[in-house]
Design a protein around this motif. Sequence first.
Motif, PDB file in Angstrom:
ATOM      1  N   GLY A 250       0.824  -1.207   0.000  1.00 18.58           N
ATOM      2  CA  GLY A 250       0.000   0.000   0.000  1.00 18.58           C
ATOM      3  C   GLY A 250       0.854   1.250   0.000  1.00 18.58           C
ATOM      4  O   GLY A 250       2.090   1.206  -0.006  1.00 18.58           O
ATOM      5  N   ASP A 251       0.179   2.377   0.027  1.00 19.36           N
ATOM      6  CA  ASP A 251       0.836   3.672  -0.157  1.00 19.36           C
ATOM      7  C   ASP A 251       1.157   4.355   1.174  1.00 19.36           C
ATOM      8  O   ASP A 251       0.559   5.358   1.538  1.00 19.36           O
ATOM      9  CB  ASP A 251      -0.058   4.577  -1.011  1.00 19.36           C
ATOM     10  CG  ASP A 251       0.635   5.881  -1.398  1.00 19.36           C
ATOM     11  OD1 ASP A 251       1.875   5.936  -1.331  1.00 19.36           O
ATOM     12  OD2 ASP A 251      -0.079   6.836  -1.753  1.00 19.36           O
ATOM     13  N   GLY A 252       2.099   3.790   1.910  1.00 15.95           N
ATOM     14  CA  GLY A 252       2.642   4.469   3.072  1.00 15.95           C
ATOM     15  C   GLY A 252       1.725   4.668   4.248  1.00 15.95           C
ATOM     16  O   GLY A 252       1.895   5.620   5.012  1.00 15.95           O
ATOM     17  N   GLY A 253       0.755   3.790   4.465  1.00 15.16           N
ATOM     18  CA  GLY A 253      -0.128   3.950   5.610  1.00 15.16           C
ATOM     19  C   GLY A 253       0.513   3.545   6.918  1.00 15.16           C
ATOM     20  O   GLY A 253       0.198   4.080   7.972  1.00 15.16           O
ATOM     21  N   LEU A 254       1.424   2.575   6.833  1.00 12.69           N
ATOM     22  CA  LEU A 254       2.141   2.095   8.007  1.00 12.69           C
ATOM     23  C   LEU A 254       3.633   2.339   7.820  1.00 12.69           C
ATOM     24  O   LEU A 254       4.229   1.874   6.841  1.00 12.69           O
ATOM     25  CB  LEU A 254       1.885   0.596   8.223  1.00 12.69           C
ATOM     26  CG  LEU A 254       0.485   0.202   8.699  1.00 12.69           C
ATOM     27  CD1 LEU A 254       0.308  -1.304   8.621  1.00 12.69           C
ATOM     28  CD2 LEU A 254       0.265   0.683  10.127  1.00 12.69           C
ATOM     29  N   ALA A 255       4.224   3.045   8.754  1.00 12.88           N
ATOM     30  CA  ALA A 255       5.654   3.352   8.683  1.00 12.88           C
ATOM     31  C   ALA A 255       6.422   2.429   9.618  1.00 12.88           C
ATOM     32  O   ALA A 255       6.084   2.310  10.802  1.00 12.88           O
ATOM     33  CB  ALA A 255       5.901   4.809   9.058  1.00 12.88           C
ATOM     34  N   PHE A 256       7.443   1.779   9.088  1.00  2.93           N
ATOM     35  CA  PHE A 256       8.271   0.879   9.898  1.00  2.93           C
ATOM     36  C   PHE A 256       9.052   1.694  10.930  1.00  2.93           C
ATOM     37  O   PHE A 256       9.667   2.703  10.607  1.00  2.93           O
ATOM     38  CB  PHE A 256       9.232   0.105   8.998  1.00  2.93           C
ATOM     39  CG  PHE A 256      10.253  -0.695   9.752  1.00  2.93           C
ATOM     40  CD1 PHE A 256       9.873  -1.836  10.453  1.00  2.93           C
ATOM     41  CD2 PHE A 256      11.579  -0.308   9.767  1.00  2.93           C
ATOM     42  CE1 PHE A 256      10.814  -2.581  11.144  1.00  2.93           C
ATOM     43  CE2 PHE A 256      12.529  -1.044  10.464  1.00  2.93           C
ATOM     44  CZ  PHE A 256      12.145  -2.185  11.160  1.00  2.93           C
ATOM     45  N   GLU A 257       9.014   1.234  12.190  1.00  3.93           N
ATOM     46  CA  GLU A 257       9.748   1.892  13.266  1.00  3.93           C
ATOM     47  C   GLU A 257      11.036   1.143  13.605  1.00  3.93           C
ATOM     48  O   GLU A 257      12.122   1.675  13.466  1.00  3.93           O
ATOM     49  CB  GLU A 257       8.858   1.987  14.514  1.00  3.93           C
ATOM     50  CG  GLU A 257       7.684   2.939  14.367  1.00  3.93           C
ATOM     51  CD  GLU A 257       8.034   4.358  14.765  1.00  3.93           C
ATOM     52  OE1 GLU A 257       8.579   4.577  15.853  1.00  3.93           O
ATOM     53  OE2 GLU A 257       7.750   5.267  13.957  1.00  3.93           O
TER      54      GLU A 257
ATOM     55  N   PRO B 272      -4.620   7.609   6.927  1.00  3.86           N
ATOM     56  CA  PRO B 272      -5.894   6.877   6.864  1.00  3.86           C
ATOM     57  C   PRO B 272      -5.984   6.011   5.617  1.00  3.86           C
ATOM     58  O   PRO B 272      -5.407   6.320   4.570  1.00  3.86           O
ATOM     59  CB  PRO B 272      -6.948   7.992   6.824  1.00  3.86           C
ATOM     60  CG  PRO B 272      -6.257   9.214   7.321  1.00  3.86           C
ATOM     61  CD  PRO B 272      -4.831   9.064   6.899  1.00  3.86           C
ATOM     62  N   GLY B 273      -6.712   4.922   5.745  1.00  7.51           N
ATOM     63  CA  GLY B 273      -6.904   4.029   4.612  1.00  7.51           C
ATOM     64  C   GLY B 273      -6.857   2.581   5.052  1.00  7.51           C
ATOM     65  O   GLY B 273      -6.833   2.273   6.241  1.00  7.51           O
ATOM     66  N   ILE B 274      -6.850   1.678   4.069  1.00  4.83           N
ATOM     67  CA  ILE B 274      -6.786   0.239   4.326  1.00  4.83           C
ATOM     68  C   ILE B 274      -5.525  -0.306   3.681  1.00  4.83           C
ATOM     69  O   ILE B 274      -5.298  -0.109   2.476  1.00  4.83           O
ATOM     70  CB  ILE B 274      -8.028  -0.485   3.788  1.00  4.83           C
ATOM     71  CG1 ILE B 274      -9.295   0.097   4.428  1.00  4.83           C
ATOM     72  CG2 ILE B 274      -7.948  -1.986   4.062  1.00  4.83           C
ATOM     73  CD1 ILE B 274     -10.582  -0.507   3.891  1.00  4.83           C
ATOM     74  N   PHE B 275      -4.702  -0.993   4.480  1.00  2.00           N
ATOM     75  CA  PHE B 275      -3.401  -1.456   4.021  1.00  2.00           C
ATOM     76  C   PHE B 275      -3.195  -2.902   4.457  1.00  2.00           C
ATOM     77  O   PHE B 275      -3.589  -3.287   5.558  1.00  2.00           O
ATOM     78  CB  PHE B 275      -2.288  -0.574   4.592  1.00  2.00           C
ATOM     79  CG  PHE B 275      -2.511   0.894   4.356  1.00  2.00           C
ATOM     80  CD1 PHE B 275      -2.064   1.500   3.187  1.00  2.00           C
ATOM     81  CD2 PHE B 275      -3.198   1.657   5.283  1.00  2.00           C
ATOM     82  CE1 PHE B 275      -2.298   2.855   2.958  1.00  2.00           C
ATOM     83  CE2 PHE B 275      -3.432   3.012   5.070  1.00  2.00           C
ATOM     84  CZ  PHE B 275      -2.979   3.605   3.900  1.00  2.00           C
ATOM     85  N   GLN B 276      -2.583  -3.686   3.590  1.00  2.00           N
ATOM     86  CA  GLN B 276      -2.351  -5.091   3.922  1.00  2.00           C
ATOM     87  C   GLN B 276      -0.969  -5.278   4.526  1.00  2.00           C
ATOM     88  O   GLN B 276       0.024  -4.751   4.016  1.00  2.00           O
ATOM     89  CB  GLN B 276      -2.487  -5.989   2.692  1.00  2.00           C
ATOM     90  CG  GLN B 276      -2.395  -7.480   3.042  1.00  2.00           C
ATOM     91  CD  GLN B 276      -2.533  -8.380   1.836  1.00  2.00           C
ATOM     92  OE1 GLN B 276      -1.908  -8.142   0.809  1.00  2.00           O
ATOM     93  NE2 GLN B 276      -3.346  -9.426   1.955  1.00  2.00           N
ATOM     94  N   ALA B 277      -0.921  -6.033   5.619  1.00  2.00           N
ATOM     95  CA  ALA B 277       0.336  -6.424   6.243  1.00  2.00           C
ATOM     96  C   ALA B 277       0.412  -7.940   6.201  1.00  2.00           C
ATOM     97  O   ALA B 277      -0.566  -8.630   6.501  1.00  2.00           O
ATOM     98  CB  ALA B 277       0.398  -5.919   7.681  1.00  2.00           C
ATOM     99  N   ALA B 278       1.568  -8.482   5.840  1.00  2.00           N
ATOM    100  CA  ALA B 278       1.687  -9.929   5.690  1.00  2.00           C
ATOM    101  C   ALA B 278       3.061 -10.395   6.145  1.00  2.00           C
ATOM    102  O   ALA B 278       4.062  -9.690   6.006  1.00  2.00           O
ATOM    103  CB  ALA B 278       1.446 -10.335   4.238  1.00  2.00           C
TER     104      ALA B 278
ATOM    105  N   VAL C  79      -3.148  -9.617   7.324  1.00  2.00           N
ATOM    106  CA  VAL C  79      -4.255  -8.887   7.912  1.00  2.00           C
ATOM    107  C   VAL C  79      -4.399  -7.559   7.181  1.00  2.00           C
ATOM    108  O   VAL C  79      -3.408  -7.004   6.679  1.00  2.00           O
ATOM    109  CB  VAL C  79      -4.005  -8.640   9.422  1.00  2.00           C
ATOM    110  CG1 VAL C  79      -2.864  -7.659   9.643  1.00  2.00           C
ATOM    111  CG2 VAL C  79      -5.264  -8.140  10.117  1.00  2.00           C
ATOM    112  N   PHE C  80      -5.628  -7.072   7.053  1.00  2.00           N
ATOM    113  CA  PHE C  80      -5.871  -5.738   6.505  1.00  2.00           C
ATOM    114  C   PHE C  80      -5.981  -4.761   7.675  1.00  2.00           C
ATOM    115  O   PHE C  80      -6.851  -4.913   8.532  1.00  2.00           O
ATOM    116  CB  PHE C  80      -7.149  -5.709   5.663  1.00  2.00           C
ATOM    117  CG  PHE C  80      -7.002  -6.366   4.314  1.00  2.00           C
ATOM    118  CD1 PHE C  80      -6.397  -5.687   3.261  1.00  2.00           C
ATOM    119  CD2 PHE C  80      -7.447  -7.664   4.112  1.00  2.00           C
ATOM    120  CE1 PHE C  80      -6.244  -6.290   2.022  1.00  2.00           C
ATOM    121  CE2 PHE C  80      -7.309  -8.269   2.867  1.00  2.00           C
ATOM    122  CZ  PHE C  80      -6.702  -7.588   1.828  1.00  2.00           C
ATOM    123  N   VAL C  81      -5.096  -3.784   7.702  1.00  2.00           N
ATOM    124  CA  VAL C  81      -5.097  -2.775   8.754  1.00  2.00           C
ATOM    125  C   VAL C  81      -5.915  -1.586   8.274  1.00  2.00           C
ATOM    126  O   VAL C  81      -5.583  -0.965   7.262  1.00  2.00           O
ATOM    127  CB  VAL C  81      -3.670  -2.337   9.114  1.00  2.00           C
ATOM    128  CG1 VAL C  81      -3.695  -1.303  10.237  1.00  2.00           C
ATOM    129  CG2 VAL C  81      -2.821  -3.539   9.514  1.00  2.00           C
TER     130      VAL C  81
END
Length: 298
Positions: A235-242, A256-262, A268-270
């Motif tokens: 996805g387009d940058g909804g979750l930033a790796f820390e 905001p939005g719906i992003f897939q993490a795998a 899971v869709f976040v």
Amino acid sequence: MRTTTPSFNRRALATQAMQAAAATRAKAKLDQVGPICIYGLCETLGVAVRFNNINMEGMYQRGIPPRIHLSARRPLPRRAYNCAHELGHHVFGHGSSIDELREDAKAQPWEDPKEFLADTFAGFVLMPIIGLRRAFSVRGWTPETVTPAQMFTIACEFGVGYATLLTHLSAGVNMLSRGRAAALHRVTPKSLRMHILGALTPEPLIVTDRHRAAPTLDAEVKTLLLLPRGTEVAGDGGLAFERDLEGGRLFRAVKPGIFQAAAGDWAVFVRIAPIQKNEPYGYIGLAQYRHLEEDPDE
């Protein structure tokens, strides 16, 4: 302090609430095991849910259509529980009601049978006993022996607060002794985050692992998410790796939005909701639009 004895049969009402919760899940074609999205359940039942900047837990408005109003000022897990409580008023045919602020869901025994019924319904519809048993057993844990961090992981799976899960396990489904529940209650959210992350942080935290059954995970901007090791995000940058931690890979919700993490065969869709700029509260608007940049209802 003087206490009063309630003039109603708590056990009978609890049984009624449990049966109603199971019937409500069945009506919406949901199983009796997995975690649910309470807002999706309300939408299926034709109950509109709206988040507002109000200084209360929530409100049920009987009418056509029926509406639930929730405080955007409350923490994300508390909003979900409050929504389930207000849905209980709807399911049992109660009139319009306003629920004032309180410190912990189910912490104080209700003297009003309608409030007790709605509260107990909320516990069972969000945390069915079969689902709780599965969540512990699949991880090889037991409620009496889990660590606070492990208990927090279970709470995150069902989308409820840590204290709310403890109360339901001990007072609702008798899976946890009162003594052990009291000991676990002494652990604060702040110290839990410190233990899990190894650093002090004011941001809310959601922890999940590869045993999480739900296909979706609700968060909001600024929330920290500890996901399984090796998780990658599409996805387009909804979750930033820390950073990588011993317990998994830490991300921050930034958009905001719906992003897939795998991670391997786990996914899971976040679903990330916005928060109000320069304000200490979250998304305002209809629940069904909470993952959009702009609410069509506005």
